[in-house]
Design an enzyme around this catalytic site. Structure first.
Site, PDB file in Angstrom:
ATOM      1  N   ASN A 207     -12.106   4.105  10.326  1.00 45.03           N
ATOM      2  CA  ASN A 207     -11.846   2.831   9.639  1.00 45.03           C
ATOM      3  C   ASN A 207     -10.572   2.194  10.180  1.00 45.03           C
ATOM      4  O   ASN A 207      -9.912   2.761  11.053  1.00 45.03           O
ATOM      5  CB  ASN A 207     -11.773   3.048   8.126  1.00 45.03           C
ATOM      6  N   ASP A 276     -15.538   8.864   3.274  1.00 44.14           N
ATOM      7  CA  ASP A 276     -16.343   9.411   2.170  1.00 44.14           C
ATOM      8  C   ASP A 276     -17.581  10.129   2.690  1.00 44.14           C
ATOM      9  O   ASP A 276     -18.183  10.921   1.972  1.00 44.14           O
ATOM     10  CB  ASP A 276     -16.771   8.272   1.236  1.00 44.14           C
ATOM     11  N   LYS A 286     -22.992  14.723  24.645  1.00 44.14           N
ATOM     12  CA  LYS A 286     -22.985  13.273  24.431  1.00 44.14           C
ATOM     13  C   LYS A 286     -24.423  12.789  24.185  1.00 44.14           C
ATOM     14  O   LYS A 286     -25.333  13.125  24.944  1.00 44.14           O
ATOM     15  CB  LYS A 286     -22.405  12.582  25.665  1.00 44.14           C
ATOM     16  N   PHE A 320      -4.191   5.338  -3.900  1.00 41.51           N
ATOM     17  CA  PHE A 320      -4.383   3.942  -3.520  1.00 41.51           C
ATOM     18  C   PHE A 320      -5.837   3.592  -3.831  1.00 41.51           C
ATOM     19  O   PHE A 320      -6.701   4.469  -3.813  1.00 41.51           O
ATOM     20  CB  PHE A 320      -4.122   3.746  -2.021  1.00 41.51           C
ATOM     21  N   LYS A 334     -10.739   4.084 -11.088  1.00 43.08           N
ATOM     22  CA  LYS A 334     -10.358   5.174 -10.162  1.00 43.08           C
ATOM     23  C   LYS A 334      -9.190   5.982 -10.723  1.00 43.08           C
ATOM     24  O   LYS A 334      -9.160   7.210 -10.605  1.00 43.08           O
ATOM     25  CB  LYS A 334      -9.949   4.598  -8.794  1.00 43.08           C
ATOM     26  N   LYS A 338      -9.808   9.894 -11.335  1.00 40.86           N
ATOM     27  CA  LYS A 338      -9.075  10.845 -10.487  1.00 40.86           C
ATOM     28  C   LYS A 338      -7.877  11.436 -11.220  1.00 40.86           C
ATOM     29  O   LYS A 338      -7.121  12.220 -10.636  1.00 40.86           O
ATOM     30  CB  LYS A 338      -8.668  10.173  -9.168  1.00 40.86           C
TER      31      LYS A 338
HETATM   32  N1  CTP Z   1      -9.497   9.660  -1.348  1.00 46.74           N
HETATM   33  C1  CTP Z   1      -9.546  11.040  -1.187  1.00 46.74           C
HETATM   34  N2  CTP Z   1     -10.640  11.631  -0.627  1.00 46.74           N
HETATM   35  C2  CTP Z   1     -11.701  10.899  -0.251  1.00 46.74           C
HETATM   36  C3  CTP Z   1     -11.684   9.488  -0.437  1.00 46.74           C
HETATM   37  C4  CTP Z   1     -10.564   8.909  -0.980  1.00 46.74           C
HETATM   38  O1  CTP Z   1      -8.569  11.708  -1.526  1.00 46.74           O
HETATM   39  N3  CTP Z   1     -12.756  11.516   0.292  1.00 46.74           N
HETATM   40  C5  CTP Z   1      -8.298   9.039  -1.952  1.00 46.74           C
HETATM   41  C6  CTP Z   1      -7.637   7.996  -1.102  1.00 46.74           C
HETATM   42  O2  CTP Z   1      -6.606   8.562  -0.300  1.00 46.74           O
HETATM   43  C7  CTP Z   1      -7.057   7.045  -2.132  1.00 46.74           C
HETATM   44  C8  CTP Z   1      -8.017   7.140  -3.295  1.00 46.74           C
HETATM   45  O3  CTP Z   1      -8.723   8.368  -3.116  1.00 46.74           O
HETATM   46  O4  CTP Z   1      -5.779   7.425  -2.571  1.00 46.74           O
HETATM   47  C9  CTP Z   1      -9.006   6.015  -3.401  1.00 46.74           C
HETATM   48  O5  CTP Z   1      -9.642   5.771  -2.169  1.00 46.74           O
HETATM   49  P1  CTP Z   1     -10.663   4.549  -1.991  1.00 46.74           P
HETATM   50  O6  CTP Z   1     -11.160   4.585  -0.588  1.00 46.74           O
HETATM   51  O7  CTP Z   1     -10.061   3.292  -2.525  1.00 46.74           O
HETATM   52  O8  CTP Z   1     -11.807   4.909  -2.995  1.00 46.74           O
HETATM   53  P2  CTP Z   1     -12.902   6.006  -3.045  1.00 46.74           P
HETATM   54  O9  CTP Z   1     -12.453   7.077  -3.985  1.00 46.74           O
HETATM   55  O10 CTP Z   1     -13.281   6.456  -1.670  1.00 46.74           O
HETATM   56  O11 CTP Z   1     -14.075   5.198  -3.740  1.00 46.74           O
HETATM   57  P3  CTP Z   1     -14.991   3.976  -3.179  1.00 46.74           P
HETATM   58  O12 CTP Z   1     -15.081   4.181  -1.682  1.00 46.74           O
HETATM   59  O13 CTP Z   1     -16.280   4.173  -3.861  1.00 46.74           O
HETATM   60  O14 CTP Z   1     -14.301   2.708  -3.559  1.00 46.74           O
END
Ligand code: CTP
Length: 394
Positions: A207, A276, A286, A320, A334, A338
């Site tokens: 990303n 995720d 490859k 975040f 969230k 969390k």
């Molecule tokens: N985070 C994490 N582990 C993951 C995904 C996210 O620890 N596999 C943490 C990120 O570092 C951040 C928080 O969770 O502090 C929220 O991340 P965000 O990408 O905004 O949300 P997600 O929990 O991934 O949910 P969604 O993608 O459905 O919005």
């Protein structure tokens, strides 16, 4: 901005590295600092006072006996928040260690009550001289803060320890001494950057995260006195000074690293953009293109922060939330899911940018909007809120 409207005296002594201080003065002015340059007679042989006069916007002071209408050394030391001596020669360090005040710079340092930062520069054999070592030890013990010297090529053609540290490093030392140490007894764990989920030996899913926010948080945490571990995905950023930095690649590696540092941490800030999903199969060779379209099967990674929230005993947890819709509603969700103390709501506009505007939401769902500012400034605001929350928790 930690340095805005703060006042610094830069004492320049006679060394070839004096030219590097011109760049430092420029950086400090950019940060909004008021800079007064004081030069020894020897320093003026290396770089002309006019250079520093133009860069600092103030006349350079050299002469202890110039008529100023009052004792210049006392007025100066009262005026400044701190003094930096750069480059500091073996001679000036020796004078400071022996209480000798025979020019404007050394008398001013003797009258000063604020912090004094010393950035030495000399030939490596001079730096290794037991007398110089002893003098440095002596004034370090009196509270003078040393930055460098570093190892490298020296002006005299030799190579070794004795080189003046680069301007950004002096800048960081200045920020450090001017920052109150309100996180002194804390052990801070910060995550930063993206993760990369391999598809085959040459491709991955990732990303746009630049890692800047996490790096600024790590730097600010250290400035405030915390012991800091930074776990970072791949970025182009330089390892922050004084921070234990662990480099990882994938979400799984980040998960393992966080799990191993979590037990000894007191504050955890997860600023990384963790994937995720990851490809279910990693091809060892490859992948060759075919005419037909391609479907990749993805599987879930661990939600690291969710997992930390289940076993957080006594730790302060900050996350975040990156959202493109219903920013505050989704962020609050969230925070609850969390089990966090604080969450920073932002949008993709912050992702690979120098600046950010965010909303902080705490565990009681109080919100605080922070208008667009640099990520360094934002890191300061986030820690100020963390310190308040720590106080509330007793
Ligand atoms: N985070 C994490 N582990 C993951 C995904 C996210 O620890 N596999 C943490 C990120 O570092 C951040 C928080 O969770 O502090 C929220 O991340 P965000 O990408 O905004 O949300 P997600 O929990 O991934 O949910 P969604 O993608 O459905 O919005």
């Amino acid at each position: 901005m930690i340095l805005r409207d703060r006042r610094i005296i830069i004492g320049i002594t006679g060394g070839i590295a004096a030219y590097k201080v011109a760049e430092l003065v420029r950086l400090l002015k950019k940060e909004g600092m008021e800079v007064q340059v004081v030069m020894t007679e020897a320093a003026t042989r290396f770089v002309t006072p006019l250079t520093f006069e133009v860069l600092s916007g103030r006349p350079v002071l050299c002469d202890q006996f110039a008529a100023t209408g009052g004792p210049a050394h006392i007025e100066l030391s009262d005026w400044a928040d701190l003094v930096l001596i750069a480059p500091a020669t073996a001679n000036t360090i020796g004078k400071l260690a022996s209480g000798i005040a025979d020019n404007l710079l050394t008398t001013m340092v003797m009258a000063s009550r604020g912090p004094v930062v010393v950035a030495p520069a000399m030939n490596h054999r001079m730096y290794e001289n037991p007398m110089v070592r002893e003098n440095i030890k002596r004034i370090s013990g009196l509270g003078y803060v040393f930055v460098g010297p570093e190892e490298g090529e020296l002006a005299c053609g030799w190579s070794g320890r004795g080189r003046l540290v680069e301007p950004p490093c002096m800048l960081e030392a200045i920020k450090d001494v001017l920052t109150p140490k309100d996180l002194k007894d804390e052990r801070l764990l910060v995550t930063a950057g993206p993760t990369r989920e391999p598809i085959d030996p040459v491709r991955f899913i990732s990303n746009r995260s630049s890692g800047r926010m996490g790096y600024e948080l790590a730097k600010e945490g250290r400035r405030r006195g915390a012991e800091v571990v930074l776990i970072t995905g791949p970025t182009h950023l330089k390892q922050p000074y004084g921070v234990t930095t662990v480099r990882v690649w994938s979400a799984e590696e980040m998960h393992n690293a966080v799990t191993s540092y979590f037990p000894q941490s007191t504050i955890v800030v997860m600023a990384s953009a963790v994937a995720d999903y990851r490809p279910k199969t990693i091809h060892t060779e490859k992948m060759k293109k075919k005419d037909a379209s391609l479907t990749l099967e993805l599987e879930r990674t661990v939600d690291i922060l969710y997992e930390l929230g289940r076993s957080r005993a006594g730790k302060l947890l900050v996350g975040f939330a990156l959202e493109t819709e219903d920013l505050i509603e989704n962020t609050k969700k969230k925070l609850k899911e969390k089990n966090l103390d604080l969450i920073v709501a932002n949008t993709p506009a912050s992702m690979d940018s120098e600046v950010s505007s965010v909303t902080l939401v705490d565990r009681d769902l109080n919100t605080q909007t922070i208008e667009e500012c640099t990520k360094e400034e934002l890191a300061g605001r986030i820690f100020s809120r963390i310190v308040e929350l720590k106080k509330l928790a007793g």
